[in-house]
Design a protein around this motif. Sequence first.
Motif, mmCIF file in Angstrom:
data_model
loop_
_atom_site.group_PDB
_atom_site.id
_atom_site.type_symbol
_atom_site.label_atom_id
_atom_site.label_comp_id
_atom_site.label_asym_id
_atom_site.label_seq_id
_atom_site.Cartn_x
_atom_site.Cartn_y
_atom_site.Cartn_z
ATOM 1 N N CYS A 115 -14.387 1.039 -3.201
ATOM 2 C CA CYS A 115 -13.911 1.734 -3.403
ATOM 3 C C CYS A 115 -13.516 1.451 -5.206
ATOM 4 O O CYS A 115 -13.802 2.250 -5.754
ATOM 5 N N TYR A 132 -12.556 -2.192 0.627
ATOM 6 C CA TYR A 132 -12.064 -2.198 -0.585
ATOM 7 C C TYR A 132 -13.052 -2.357 -1.931
ATOM 8 O O TYR A 132 -13.226 -1.500 -3.180
ATOM 9 N N GLN A 188 1.053 -1.399 -0.041
ATOM 10 C CA GLN A 188 -0.273 0.188 -0.109
ATOM 11 C C GLN A 188 0.589 1.285 0.100
ATOM 12 O O GLN A 188 0.579 2.233 -0.723
ATOM 13 N N SER A 232 3.878 0.789 -8.669
ATOM 14 C CA SER A 232 2.769 -0.479 -8.978
ATOM 15 C C SER A 232 3.037 -1.882 -9.326
ATOM 16 O O SER A 232 3.354 -2.403 -8.280
ATOM 17 N N GLN A 262 -5.867 -3.962 -5.573
ATOM 18 C CA GLN A 262 -5.883 -2.629 -4.852
ATOM 19 C C GLN A 262 -4.148 -2.416 -6.308
ATOM 20 O O GLN A 262 -3.994 -1.120 -6.978
ATOM 21 N N GLN A 300 -6.616 -2.627 -9.172
ATOM 22 C CA GLN A 300 -7.625 -1.299 -9.336
ATOM 23 C C GLN A 300 -6.554 0.434 -9.503
ATOM 24 O O GLN A 300 -6.837 0.762 -10.603
ATOM 25 N N GLN A 301 -5.442 0.485 -9.397
ATOM 26 C CA GLN A 301 -4.822 1.525 -9.458
ATOM 27 C C GLN A 301 -4.318 1.454 -11.418
ATOM 28 O O GLN A 301 -4.293 2.534 -12.110
#
Length: 874
Positions: A608, A605, A528, A536, A568, A571-572
């Motif tokens: 999000c 999450y 994170q 990433s 995550q 998603q990024q």
Amino acid sequence: MSQHRQHSEYRAAPPPEQARLRPPPLPAAPLPRTELLDRLTQHLSQGRRLALLCSPPGYGKTALMHSCALQLQQDWLWLRCSSADNQPEQLHSQLAALLGVSPPADPAHLETLLFNQLESRQTPLVLFLDDLHLLRSSAARQLINRLLTLATPRLQIVAACQGEPQLAITQLHRDQQLLALDTSDLALDSQQIAALASARQIALDNDSLYQLRTSTEGWISGVLLALAARTNHANADDYCARYLHESVLDSLTPRLRYFVEQTSVVSAFSPALAAHLSGDAQSEHTLAQLRRDGLFIEHNPDPLLPLRYHPALRNACQQQLLQRAPARLRQLHLRAADWLLQHGCYGEAVYQLGRGGDYNRLLAEVEQHSFDLLREGKVDSIVDFLMDLPNRDTDHLTLAITEASTVIATNDIDRARLCLARLQRLVRELPPPIPRPERVFQSMAFVRSRLAVLAGNYRHGLRLTSDNLRRWPQQTAASAVLLYNRASCLHALGELQAARQVAQDALTQLSQFAFRGYTHNLQLLLAQIDLSQGDSTSAARRLGALTERADNRSNTFYELFLNIGQAQVLQQQGAFEAARQQLAQAEATALEVSHSAALPWVLHYQACLHDAWDQSATAARLWDEALRLTRQFRLCGLYRQAAAWRVRLAVRQQDEAVIQQWLSEWRWCQQQGESNAHREELLAYAWVLQQQGRHAEAGQRAEDLLSQAQQQGNHWLALQSHLLSARLARDLGQQDSLLNHLEAALQLSLQHGFAQLLQHEGRSLSEALRPLLSARFRQQQGLAPLPADNPLLHPLQQLLADRQTQHLLIEPLTRREQQVLQRIARGQNNQQLAEAFSVSTSTIKTHINNLFRKLGASERQQAIQIARNLKLLS
């Protein structure tokens, strides 16, 4: 004579069974499987050869194929296989009826006619094969293999089977011609279960929904049977057991059924353990046979116990044993425990001792192996046996410390407070000297500091960890957990650099003690931090290494931290569907560990993700449920974090009720001091100020957040601050400031891989961003050209596509490149293109390379997809 013998060996073809040449009717209220249908239709639209749906019975394979057929724009045929098709003349007869081929005078020539008919087709054809697993003869399998490898490229096959198909498909894997959908793909998530219940006019509250998801693991027939039992006020386990006996167990030979019953007593097993329980010396061969037959045998991520049955099948078998021989069932549990202890599988061994009712031995083994259990990461097993103890308020100091250790993973505040009170009482009552005092006091300290983290009291958590690490400096597993809690506080407060260093120290210490599982928490925290700092690639590499190395995988609970982290990252990067699948797995794991408070994190999450995916209604529902559970579990820190994201959505939706509710809570937080606030809370408050027209205050907050972000290298927060400032500039009509902040946000996005530039609040700025993607506009404004090879450019172009799409390309396509693109989309190869344009193949390669560069693609199918999204293809 030889010709006569050949004819006599090939029997006359029987008449086709017409009922098998059509799909069965769809259910009255079929469940939409949009994501799976999209994957299937996209696979077929790309001209790929085989899509294989492989799972045990009851996962909706046939209905999914029928729904896919109804969506196709091309010709399709259907064949439901049967055991009779193992005779080649029967299978040939069915295919001939499908293709409209008249049987020849010589039956041996029928297969040749079938292939010639397929070869002569000018249009694509999709053949749906249901119940493919029933084709067991070598002749039948060879025919399917020839259809896959020798038949015209215009033939595509979509097949459903139970168990592992006995087909030669390795080459299709190699050539990316195979789409494989298995049980994990076909299982329902909570949202789909809720939709299925709603279609049957059954209202499920969220707790019932979670219970249904856990008990069925998304098995569609299990869900439907449970819903039917609910309507009829019956026992769902009885319905499922009856179904499994009728559809699976009753068809097994007595030997196979005995094997399944004996091995069903364990949650997971290996071939060696299966042999120990069943007495079958050929257990590997038996298991292979059961898997080929499509039994509910699934992969288990623990390398020591790599297999498991679906819990519904396990329950059905244990019901039978309990009714027929309850003493034998208890003996099997204890027999399993002996083997598991001997082979170091302490978590499953403890579970078996509890089920066998030997609590004295259970306590002794846990006291002896408590550190091993924690090191294995078997938190769920520890919590289970502690909940099942006849006298849970035990005075064992080791057991009390063990239970306290589970709190760092389960995040159950009530349980944590009970553990802390019990430890404090035992310490007061122990005669001096206390054995290993550093372990005892560090354990109490990490429970207290974990409570501070969960309560959102981060400054207090920092003081607690600092004081206790100074007083008890010994490096132990408990001190490493104290460091993790300290890193969590620093991360929540936005102090990324310090958080990274402390988390890395904690990870180093825990790794020295060979802990498995709990280190995933630390890796998630570090990932994170990587993502906040725009790296990433490092986050993906960190999490991917854990996924690939089997010795670092725990068998249940800790996997959800990997799933959350990978979601995550995805998603990024803008890979929403892949991220959804990771979070669906995390949700399943959180539900499986019934005593865990991990579910609210997963729901947050998920919300999000759906918010970034522009699915605001789903995001709002998930956040509202996450907030309900955080109140129930008293997870104040997570409540505030989720509420901050929820109010940002409310600002975009102009939902005054949610905004005013959040403001009343935020004012209380301000009274306690903003120094304890999440960066997400401060950002959310700035967006609320913007919505209320308090632009000066919002602007000052945006500047402060940007300054903090730059100090910490928090590029994600810097991006969000620039978007907020851009929105404020647009509200005030400050065009130069608007473009400056958008340009800064665009550069951050491209440099650090933030695909979420046009997600959340960024969507409202898309029109203002559009000119910044135009090469002509950038030149006019004196801005540097955008890097044409940046992989994020074409997603931005897709999101901003309109009638003037060509102008969004960094470099417009030439007329010849447009012509080449159109022919590529029609499937022409380089030689055909060269002949069409009367040029050399090297010239065609140059055009194609230019196309790839301008579209941001690396291969033909990707270029075609991008061009379609940009509306460049007619």
